[in-house]
Structures are given as structure tokens and as C-alpha cells.
Design a protein around this motif. Structure first.
Motif, PDB file in Angstrom:
ATOM      1  N   GLY A  42       7.284   3.586  -8.544  1.00  0.00           N
ATOM      2  CA  GLY A  42       5.992   2.944  -8.314  1.00  0.00           C
ATOM      3  C   GLY A  42       5.738   2.656  -6.857  1.00  0.00           C
ATOM      4  N   PRO A  45       1.883  -2.950  -4.515  1.00  0.00           N
ATOM      5  CA  PRO A  45       0.480  -3.250  -4.208  1.00  0.00           C
ATOM      6  C   PRO A  45       0.339  -3.936  -2.846  1.00  0.00           C
ATOM      7  CG  PRO A  45       1.053  -3.969  -6.422  1.00  0.00           C
ATOM      8  CD  PRO A  45       2.333  -3.589  -5.734  1.00  0.00           C
ATOM      9  N   GLN A  52       5.989   0.862   2.644  1.00  0.00           N
ATOM     10  CA  GLN A  52       6.704   0.713   1.374  1.00  0.00           C
ATOM     11  C   GLN A  52       8.213   0.637   1.590  1.00  0.00           C
ATOM     12  OE1 GLN A  52       5.304   0.576  -1.859  1.00  0.00           O
ATOM     13  NE2 GLN A  52       3.314   0.465  -0.832  1.00  0.00           N
ATOM     14  N   TRP A  86       2.975  -2.549 -12.129  1.00  0.00           N
ATOM     15  CA  TRP A  86       2.547  -2.363 -10.734  1.00  0.00           C
ATOM     16  C   TRP A  86       1.186  -1.689 -10.613  1.00  0.00           C
ATOM     17  CZ3 TRP A  86       1.487   2.490  -8.942  1.00  0.00           C
ATOM     18  CH2 TRP A  86       2.021   3.565  -9.660  1.00  0.00           C
ATOM     19  N   SER A  87       0.882  -0.754 -11.500  1.00  0.00           N
ATOM     20  CA  SER A  87      -0.360   0.016 -11.373  1.00  0.00           C
ATOM     21  C   SER A  87      -1.611  -0.824 -11.600  1.00  0.00           C
ATOM     22  CB  SER A  87      -0.353   1.197 -12.337  1.00  0.00           C
ATOM     23  OG  SER A  87      -0.219   0.735 -13.663  1.00  0.00           O
ATOM     24  N   TYR A  90      -2.470  -1.585  -8.149  1.00  0.00           N
ATOM     25  CA  TYR A  90      -2.389  -0.457  -7.217  1.00  0.00           C
ATOM     26  C   TYR A  90      -3.761  -0.134  -6.654  1.00  0.00           C
ATOM     27  CZ  TYR A  90      -1.874   4.378  -5.664  1.00  0.00           C
ATOM     28  OH  TYR A  90      -1.894   5.537  -4.931  1.00  0.00           O
ATOM     29  N   GLY A 113      -5.612   3.439 -12.707  1.00  0.00           N
ATOM     30  CA  GLY A 113      -5.138   2.397 -11.820  1.00  0.00           C
ATOM     31  C   GLY A 113      -6.225   1.339 -11.606  1.00  0.00           C
TER      32      GLY A 113
END
Length: 161
Positions: A42, A45, A52, A86-87, A90, A113
Motif C-alpha cells: 500500500g 496517505p 514513502q 489505507w486506500s 489514498y 480509492g
């Protein structure tokens, strides 16, 4: 690095050549001339791709509902309280193909998303008796094959999340 006993057993069988190869693999990949991002697990956000954390991109599942901060599984391997997948937070402009989280044991899980991006979860639990999946980003078609064996039995109490 902490590894459970079963993963440590596999890791210890790898030679220098395999470890060198693993160390040079990219954390994510953007497919040329497309708007598709490939990542193992993933994307955190609120962070651009260059911000990342590589480890989180390989393990991320859940984030805090309010802050979007990543949260690991509980000691029982369950979703932590006050978290979402997580999405749901996102916001990068890419469509995403990810693995690491079994959404469905029979076919890739295609969903939207936070900003309408197409997100495709291709982990279909092959090691647990599901299928191995592939997804075509152009047509939206997918293919699955059954594994020759189940590598890890899943009890009814085990949650594949």
C-alpha cells in the motif's frame, strides 16, 4: 529485523545471489505511459511517492481513521481499532495494483480509492488455498490459476486481513 520462525526458515535458505537480487528490487513501479502504480502492499496517505517509507509500502494495510497514520496489525493479527484500509484515504493520482492483503480468494478485488482511482487487490490467497491472479490494466480482465498445493492451512479463526 524480526522474522517469525517460518519466514526465518525460508530466509535462511537464500544465498548471496538471491539476497543481492532482492535488495535491488524497486519498492514501487509506475508503468510507463500509464497512470498505474504497482506496489506490494500500500501507500501511506498524505505522502508523495518520494516520501514513502519502503517498509510500509511492503506491509501497510491499515491507517488511523482520523490522522491517516499507518497502524500495524494487533498481536492477534487483526485490524486495529479506529482504523480503515489505507486506500480509503489514498489521494495520489495513480490507479494502484497491490497485493499483501487477501480481499477475495477467487478473483482480484477491484474498488475505488478516496478520489475515484481504480485500485486492484491481486492477492487472492494462493498460499492459503485460493488462486494465483493476474489483472489486465487495459481490458480489466483477470486470470486465475489454482496452485498445485496449499502451502499454509488457514483455520476458521484465522482472518486473512
Amino acid at each position: 529485523m524480526f522474522l517469525p520462525e517460518d519466514k526465518l526458515a525460508v530466509y535462511s535458505t537464500l544465498g548471496v545471489k538471491e539476497l543481492d537480487w532482492l535488495s535491488i528490487l524497486p519498492t514501487y513501479r509506475i508503468l510507463d505511459k500509464t497512470n498505474w502504480l504497482l506496489v506490494h502492499a500500500g501507500v501511506e496517505p498524505g505522502k508523495d511517492l518520494d516520501q514513502q517509507d519502503a517498509g510500509k509500502m511492503r506491509h501497510l494495510r491499515y491507517v488511523d481513521k482520523d490522522t491517516g497514520a499507518s497502524k500495524g496489525l494487533t498481536k492477534d493479527y487483526l485490524q486495529p481499532e479506529n482504523t480503515i484500509y489505507w486506500s480509503e484515504k489514498y489521494e495520489l493520482p495513480y490507479n494502484v495494483i497491490h497485493g499483501h492483503h487477501v480481499h477475495d480468494m477467487t478473483k482480484p478485488y477491484v474498488y475505488a480509492g478516496a478520489k475515484g482511482q481504480k485500485i486492484v487487490g491481486v492477492d487472492t490467497g494462493c498460499a492459503y488455498g485460493g488462486v494465483l491472479s493476474a489483472y489486465d490494466i487495459i481490458s480489466g480482465d483477470y486470470w486465475t490459476v489454482k496452485p498445485k498445493t496449499t502451502y499454509k492451512e488457514v483455520s476458521q479463526q484465522t482472518k486473512l486481513s
